[in-house]
Each structure stands twice: as C-alpha cells, then as structure tokens.
Motif scaffolding. Structure first.
Motif, PDB file in Angstrom:
ATOM      1  N   PRO A 220       0.803  -1.229   0.000  1.00  0.00           N
ATOM      2  CA  PRO A 220       0.000   0.000   0.000  1.00  0.00           C
ATOM      3  C   PRO A 220       0.833   1.276   0.000  1.00  0.00           C
ATOM      4  N   GLU A 221       1.936   1.298   0.729  1.00  0.00           N
ATOM      5  CA  GLU A 221       2.763   2.506   0.771  1.00  0.00           C
ATOM      6  C   GLU A 221       3.350   2.821  -0.595  1.00  0.00           C
ATOM      7  N   THR A 222       3.711   1.773  -1.343  1.00  0.00           N
ATOM      8  CA  THR A 222       4.227   1.995  -2.699  1.00  0.00           C
ATOM      9  C   THR A 222       3.175   2.685  -3.548  1.00  0.00           C
ATOM     10  N   VAL A 223       1.940   2.166  -3.493  1.00  0.00           N
ATOM     11  CA  VAL A 223       0.847   2.754  -4.281  1.00  0.00           C
ATOM     12  C   VAL A 223       0.629   4.211  -3.882  1.00  0.00           C
ATOM     13  N   LYS A 224       0.635   4.469  -2.585  1.00  0.00           N
ATOM     14  CA  LYS A 224       0.439   5.837  -2.089  1.00  0.00           C
ATOM     15  C   LYS A 224       1.498   6.781  -2.639  1.00  0.00           C
ATOM     16  N   HIS A 225       2.758   6.362  -2.594  1.00  0.00           N
ATOM     17  CA  HIS A 225       3.847   7.226  -3.063  1.00  0.00           C
ATOM     18  C   HIS A 225       3.824   7.392  -4.580  1.00  0.00           C
ATOM     19  N   ALA A 229       3.473  10.984  -6.433  1.00  0.00           N
ATOM     20  CA  ALA A 229       4.461  11.414  -7.433  1.00  0.00           C
ATOM     21  C   ALA A 229       3.814  11.768  -8.763  1.00  0.00           C
ATOM     22  N   GLY A 230       2.490  11.608  -8.866  1.00  0.00           N
ATOM     23  CA  GLY A 230       1.780  11.950 -10.098  1.00  0.00           C
ATOM     24  C   GLY A 230       1.977  10.946 -11.209  1.00  0.00           C
ATOM     25  N   LEU A 231       2.320   9.720 -10.870  1.00  0.00           N
ATOM     26  CA  LEU A 231       2.557   8.696 -11.886  1.00  0.00           C
ATOM     27  C   LEU A 231       1.258   7.992 -12.252  1.00  0.00           C
ATOM     28  N   ALA A 232       1.233   7.427 -13.448  1.00  0.00           N
ATOM     29  CA  ALA A 232       0.020   6.768 -13.931  1.00  0.00           C
ATOM     30  C   ALA A 232      -0.141   5.373 -13.367  1.00  0.00           C
ATOM     31  N   GLY A 233       0.987   4.712 -13.095  1.00  0.00           N
ATOM     32  CA  GLY A 233       0.842   3.353 -12.621  1.00  0.00           C
ATOM     33  C   GLY A 233       2.147   2.666 -12.287  1.00  0.00           C
ATOM     34  N   ILE A 234       2.028   1.364 -12.042  1.00  0.00           N
ATOM     35  CA  ILE A 234       3.139   0.518 -11.615  1.00  0.00           C
ATOM     36  C   ILE A 234       3.216  -0.676 -12.552  1.00  0.00           C
ATOM     37  N   ALA A 235       4.386  -0.932 -13.099  1.00  0.00           N
ATOM     38  CA  ALA A 235       4.615  -2.105 -13.941  1.00  0.00           C
ATOM     39  C   ALA A 235       5.545  -3.061 -13.197  1.00  0.00           C
ATOM     40  N   LEU A 236       5.123  -4.298 -13.077  1.00  0.00           N
ATOM     41  CA  LEU A 236       5.871  -5.296 -12.318  1.00  0.00           C
ATOM     42  C   LEU A 236       6.283  -6.452 -13.221  1.00  0.00           C
ATOM     43  N   ALA A 237       7.416  -7.054 -12.906  1.00  0.00           N
ATOM     44  CA  ALA A 237       7.815  -8.284 -13.595  1.00  0.00           C
ATOM     45  C   ALA A 237       6.877  -9.394 -13.144  1.00  0.00           C
ATOM     46  N   ALA A 238       6.037  -9.863 -14.051  1.00  0.00           N
ATOM     47  CA  ALA A 238       5.040 -10.868 -13.697  1.00  0.00           C
ATOM     48  C   ALA A 238       5.699 -12.118 -13.137  1.00  0.00           C
ATOM     49  N   GLU A 239       5.111 -12.648 -12.057  1.00  0.00           N
ATOM     50  CA  GLU A 239       5.561 -13.858 -11.368  1.00  0.00           C
ATOM     51  C   GLU A 239       6.873 -13.676 -10.616  1.00  0.00           C
TER      52      GLU A 239
END
Length: 266
Positions: A220-225, A229-239
C-alpha cells in the motif's frame, strides 16, 4: 514440510508469512527492525549460536523475509564460527548487496539448511500477467514500462536497485540504497515540465538475482507514493514481484486511479 524458520526483516512480508505458517520459528537479528510481536533475537556476530539454536528447534528450512540493512559488525564480539568466516564476509561487504546475500545463503546451506523463497510459501502473492487493477495503461505507459525494464537490465551488473521511473521515454530516477520510497519522493519533487506525461514506476528483480532472497515487493505505501508522485501506474515483472497486503494494495490503487500491470517480458 520440514520445520521452517522465518528470518524477519522490516515490512509486511514476515508478518504475512508468520500468519500463514503458524508453527514457524520466528527469528530476528539484533539491530534490524521488524514488525513481528515476538522473535528469537540473535546477534549477527554470533551466527554460530543462531545455527545451533535453529538445529535445536528442529529447523531444516529457512526463509529470509523483509527489508534487512547491513549489520554494523563488532569483531570483538565474533564467536568462533564468525572468526573462521570473517575473511569471506569482509570480502562480500566490499561488494553489492547481492554478493553479500549470496554469501549469507551459502553459510546457511553449508549448515544443512534449505533456503526457501517467500514466493514459494506465498504463491498467491506473486504478480500475475496483464492488468491487475486500475485503469488500462496507455500505449505510452507500456512503452515507458518497456524502457524501464531495459534500464534495469542494463544496470543489473552494477548491483544497484530494483526499480526506476520513466515518463515519455525519459528516466526520472533509479532506485538505489535508499529504497523505493526515496526514489518516489525524489520523483514527486521533480519539476512538472520535466515529466511531459504521467510516468510509470517499474519494479523487477535484477538479472540473475536469486529470488529466494530479496525478491522485489510492493504494498500500500508503494501505491500511495506512486500516486503522490503523479505517476500513472506501476509495472511489475510478472511472477517475479510480490504484491503484499494484496486486498488493501489493489483496492487503494483502484481508488487512486493507479494501474498495476504485470509485464510478461521484463
């Protein structure tokens, strides 16, 4: 399953593991923060005592979980095991975190202990492929994510961090020793005219990284920050990245209009 010990660092991961594996032995290292109510605390200088304790508890498997800082070692406190191990340890201290973690893992394995990955014990926490929550990322968002993956792959041999931020193809920052929150705070303070468009935070393990320890994670803290920061989203390495406190993390991202997306090729 053999009896498990959780070597706990900071953050939500050790707590989730402890809740899911109620018979596990909970261990912490003196001077390193954690959020578990009670642990068997050991000093890193007396690693031989830790191994003896684990064997006495019938432990055969170990999982390292949570953020762990480099210990401040006092050679005067070394037990006999650490005195013998000191040359190897001091050499690893001169290199990156990945080298140090690999040595620590070897030390545990040399004691007959099997290292388990948190992703093996909490498979449901792994980020799946595709859109996980939030709005559908734009073509520019996906292009920024691909650019971020390229940056992280290029930096991997330098053993720096596991994240970066890209907006309109331009890198606004990379994660270093200070961690994800510091990176996102830096990006939040970057002048708006340098962003061009809302960027993307990319998180992935280093190329060749042993995922049994230090597997990247968001919460949750990552999403909050990211939102601050005005970013559109988060891209993660799947799996290969964990989503901790999953229900709250995904719910917060959706409510803030932040997408979380699992990239198949990163």
């Amino acid at each position: 399953m053999e009896r498990l010990a959780i070597i706990a660092g900071s953050g939500a991961l050790p707590v989730e593991l402890a809740e899911d594996h109620t018979k596990a032995v909970l261990v912490s290292l003196s001077g390193m923060s954690h959020d578990l109510p009670q642990t068997r605390e050991h000093h890193f200088e007396k690693l031989g005592g830790l191994f003896a304790d684990l064997k006495a508890q019938g432990v055969h498997e170990v999982v390292f979980a949570g953020g762990m800082s480099r210990p401040d070692l006092d050679p005067a406190e070394f037990d006999s095991f650490m005195i013998e191990t000191a040359p190897r340890l001091m050499a690893a201290f001169q290199q990156g975190d990945d080298h140090l973690l690999r040595l620590v893992m070897r030390l545990f394995e040399e004691q007959g202990l099997t290292i388990r990955g948190a992703h093996e014990l909490l498979p449901e926490a792994k980020a799946p492929k595709g859109l996980i929550t939030g709005p559908t990322p734009s073509d520019q968002n996906l292009a920024d994510a691909a650019r971020g993956a390229q940056i992280l792959a290029t930096l991997a041999p330098l053993d720096l961090g596991q994240g970066c931020v890209v907006a309109s193809g331009l890198c606004l920052g990379i994660e270093t020793l200070q961690g994800t929150d510091a990176l996102l705070d830096f990006v939040a303070r970057t002048p708006v005219h340098l962003h061009r468009t809302a960027g993307v935070f990319i998180k992935a393990p280093k190329v060749g990284q042993d995922l049994r320890v230090d597997m990247p994670a968001i919460g949750p803290e990552t999403v909050k920050h990211v939102a601050e920061a005005g970013l559109a989203g988060i891209a993660l390495a799947a799996e290969r990245v964990l989503i901790l406190d999953r229900v709250r993390t995904l719910g917060l991202a959706a409510s803030l209009g932040v997408f979380i997306y699992g990239l198949e090729e990163i």
